[in-house]
Design a protein around this motif. Sequence first.
Motif, PDB file in Angstrom:
ATOM      1  N   ALA A  31      43.933  36.192  30.064  1.00 28.53           N
ATOM      2  CA  ALA A  31      44.225  35.894  31.363  1.00 28.53           C
ATOM      3  C   ALA A  31      42.517  34.642  31.331  1.00 28.53           C
ATOM      4  CB  ALA A  31      43.986  36.574  32.424  1.00 28.53           C
ATOM      5  N   VAL A  32      42.682  33.538  32.218  1.00 29.55           N
ATOM      6  CA  VAL A  32      41.772  32.846  32.483  1.00 29.55           C
ATOM      7  C   VAL A  32      42.420  32.274  33.782  1.00 29.55           C
ATOM      8  CG1 VAL A  32      43.612  30.741  31.302  1.00 29.55           C
ATOM      9  CG2 VAL A  32      40.391  30.738  31.681  1.00 29.55           C
ATOM     10  N   THR A  33      41.030  31.502  34.610  1.00 26.30           N
ATOM     11  CA  THR A  33      41.356  30.732  35.777  1.00 26.30           C
ATOM     12  C   THR A  33      39.941  30.106  36.361  1.00 26.30           C
ATOM     13  OG1 THR A  33      41.124  31.115  38.335  1.00 26.30           O
ATOM     14  CG2 THR A  33      40.162  33.012  37.295  1.00 26.30           C
ATOM     15  N   VAL A  34      40.001  28.899  36.506  1.00 25.02           N
ATOM     16  CA  VAL A  34      38.559  28.144  36.738  1.00 25.02           C
ATOM     17  C   VAL A  34      38.713  27.766  38.776  1.00 25.02           C
ATOM     18  CG1 VAL A  34      37.677  26.349  36.079  1.00 25.02           C
ATOM     19  CG2 VAL A  34      39.764  27.448  34.513  1.00 25.02           C
ATOM     20  N   THR A  35      37.656  28.501  38.890  1.00 26.57           N
ATOM     21  CA  THR A  35      37.406  27.913  40.539  1.00 26.57           C
ATOM     22  C   THR A  35      37.539  26.511  41.070  1.00 26.57           C
ATOM     23  OG1 THR A  35      34.967  27.937  40.272  1.00 26.57           O
ATOM     24  CG2 THR A  35      36.216  30.773  40.148  1.00 26.57           C
ATOM     25  N   PRO A  36      37.612  26.465  41.890  1.00 27.07           N
ATOM     26  CA  PRO A  36      36.963  25.244  42.624  1.00 27.07           C
ATOM     27  C   PRO A  36      35.824  24.913  41.667  1.00 27.07           C
ATOM     28  CG  PRO A  36      38.422  26.364  43.760  1.00 27.07           C
ATOM     29  CD  PRO A  36      37.575  27.072  43.205  1.00 27.07           C
ATOM     30  N   GLY A  37      34.953  25.639  42.245  1.00 29.09           N
ATOM     31  CA  GLY A  37      33.504  24.901  41.485  1.00 29.09           C
ATOM     32  C   GLY A  37      33.012  24.669  40.267  1.00 29.09           C
ATOM     33  N   GLY A  38      34.491  25.507  39.131  1.00 29.19           N
ATOM     34  CA  GLY A  38      34.477  24.817  37.591  1.00 29.19           C
ATOM     35  C   GLY A  38      33.974  26.593  37.294  1.00 29.19           C
ATOM     36  N   TRP A  60      36.228  31.676  34.151  1.00 28.44           N
ATOM     37  CA  TRP A  60      36.327  33.590  33.960  1.00 28.44           C
ATOM     38  C   TRP A  60      37.736  34.247  33.111  1.00 28.44           C
ATOM     39  CZ3 TRP A  60      33.954  37.512  37.093  1.00 28.44           C
ATOM     40  CH2 TRP A  60      32.814  36.496  37.933  1.00 28.44           C
ATOM     41  N   VAL A  61      37.254  34.914  32.100  1.00 28.30           N
ATOM     42  CA  VAL A  61      38.255  34.657  30.723  1.00 28.30           C
ATOM     43  C   VAL A  61      38.139  36.521  30.600  1.00 28.30           C
ATOM     44  CG1 VAL A  61      38.770  35.012  28.359  1.00 28.30           C
ATOM     45  CG2 VAL A  61      37.246  32.782  29.739  1.00 28.30           C
ATOM     46  N   ALA A  62      39.607  37.313  30.598  1.00 29.10           N
ATOM     47  CA  ALA A  62      39.240  38.636  30.928  1.00 29.10           C
ATOM     48  C   ALA A  62      40.457  38.716  29.114  1.00 29.10           C
ATOM     49  CB  ALA A  62      40.586  39.275  31.868  1.00 29.10           C
ATOM     50  N   LYS A  78      38.035  48.168  23.797  1.00 33.98           N
ATOM     51  CA  LYS A  78      37.729  48.340  25.044  1.00 33.98           C
ATOM     52  C   LYS A  78      37.707  46.714  26.571  1.00 33.98           C
ATOM     53  CE  LYS A  78      33.921  51.556  23.734  1.00 33.98           C
ATOM     54  NZ  LYS A  78      32.947  51.844  23.750  1.00 33.98           N
ATOM     55  N   PRO A  79      38.148  46.864  27.900  1.00 30.20           N
ATOM     56  CA  PRO A  79      37.999  45.663  28.071  1.00 30.20           C
ATOM     57  C   PRO A  79      37.078  45.265  28.171  1.00 30.20           C
ATOM     58  CG  PRO A  79      38.693  47.896  29.897  1.00 30.20           C
ATOM     59  CD  PRO A  79      38.327  47.790  27.948  1.00 30.20           C
ATOM     60  N   VAL A  80      36.567  43.352  28.651  1.00 26.27           N
ATOM     61  CA  VAL A  80      35.657  42.701  28.557  1.00 26.27           C
ATOM     62  C   VAL A  80      36.465  41.644  29.544  1.00 26.27           C
ATOM     63  CG1 VAL A  80      37.120  41.399  26.471  1.00 26.27           C
ATOM     64  CG2 VAL A  80      34.667  41.267  26.926  1.00 26.27           C
ATOM     65  N   LEU A  81      35.102  41.042  30.539  1.00 35.49           N
ATOM     66  CA  LEU A  81      35.170  39.648  31.104  1.00 35.49           C
ATOM     67  C   LEU A  81      34.176  38.594  30.796  1.00 35.49           C
ATOM     68  CD1 LEU A  81      36.944  39.179  33.447  1.00 35.49           C
ATOM     69  CD2 LEU A  81      34.854  39.955  34.405  1.00 35.49           C
ATOM     70  N   LEU A  82      34.630  37.203  30.483  1.00 38.79           N
ATOM     71  CA  LEU A  82      33.684  36.851  30.839  1.00 38.79           C
ATOM     72  C   LEU A  82      33.320  35.433  31.500  1.00 38.79           C
ATOM     73  CD1 LEU A  82      34.375  35.232  26.786  1.00 38.79           C
ATOM     74  CD2 LEU A  82      33.299  36.992  27.980  1.00 38.79           C
TER      75      LEU A  82
END
Length: 336
Positions: free
Chosen positions: A37-44, A47-49, A55-59
């Motif tokens: 999964a990925v999302t990009v906030t309006p501020g740029g 986030w990548v999951a 094991k779970p990882v978040l970037l």
Amino acid sequence: MGLLFSGTAATVALLLTAAPAVQWKVVHHDRHASYDAVTVTPGGAVWVAGTRSGKPVLLKNLKRVAGPGFRVRRLASASDTRVWAFGTSRYARWDGRRWQVKPWPYGRVDRANSIGKNLWVIEDSTIFSGKAGWKARSTLRRLDGSAWRKVPTPIVVKGIDGKWAAGSVRGTAAMARWSGTAWRAVPLPAVPSSHAGQISELTDVAMDGETGRIMAVGWTAWPCGTVKPAYCGETLLLSGYPGSWTFEVRREPGIQPRAQAEPDGRGGAWIVYDAKGGGSGFLHILPDGVEAGGFPAPANRGAAVRDLAVKLGSGSVWAVGGTPSRRDGSVWAYRP
């Protein structure tokens, strides 16, 4: 190129052109990870999951950060301090400092979309199986204050962008629009039909924020014999504006029940689909044509894109995925 059908008097052809030599680039690669999964906030903020070594990882901006404590399968964001993460039995909100975790007692989250004050989740959506008797199903929920409420829809929703939803009604591709209080069906021209028993569906929709142009992707399929596959089919593209829609049917890439769409910020849209032989390909809808291409991948491995996100107003697009073995995780970026 397939045949072009239009719901207006003037037919505008979408020309298929070769993709430029340099399009997408791998900006992050981890042989021990796989990204979902990925999302990009309006501020740029990107986030990548996914998972790393099981094991779970978040970037965040391609650097590891603390996650909500469970495997994240879907992400959505409305601002730098409103990021949503959905797992199997829990979901969480990032408030800029920490994750607020709550139980998720509902169905499997297939899509999550946050636009303005609206946070939408599409649950338990069925994927076209190519088998006789298949039916489209899904559940749509909206976060209303602190409660998740099931929202009635005139179509079976498979994708949402802004105030637009794509899906089907009784086996025929359909669209709906959010009025602010309810979803209303949108009249579309007849889906091109040249085969007995033909069915169709739109799997996702993208809205260009500058021009208001709507673009959707889906498929059309029909029985083609008793041997497998039981159905033959083509890719279905829809573009235009309310009251002025254009359908296009493409022989390639064929039936694409998982195709995802995101606006490109320049009046067009990116379409990502599962390519034949493994990996993923893309169609890039432009104002005057369509480009086709693929994603760079590690040697001798197919790059399977599992999610796509755009930074609104920038034209920058991000994709995440990995190989079918769920290793060799990659993050791709396209910056115009």
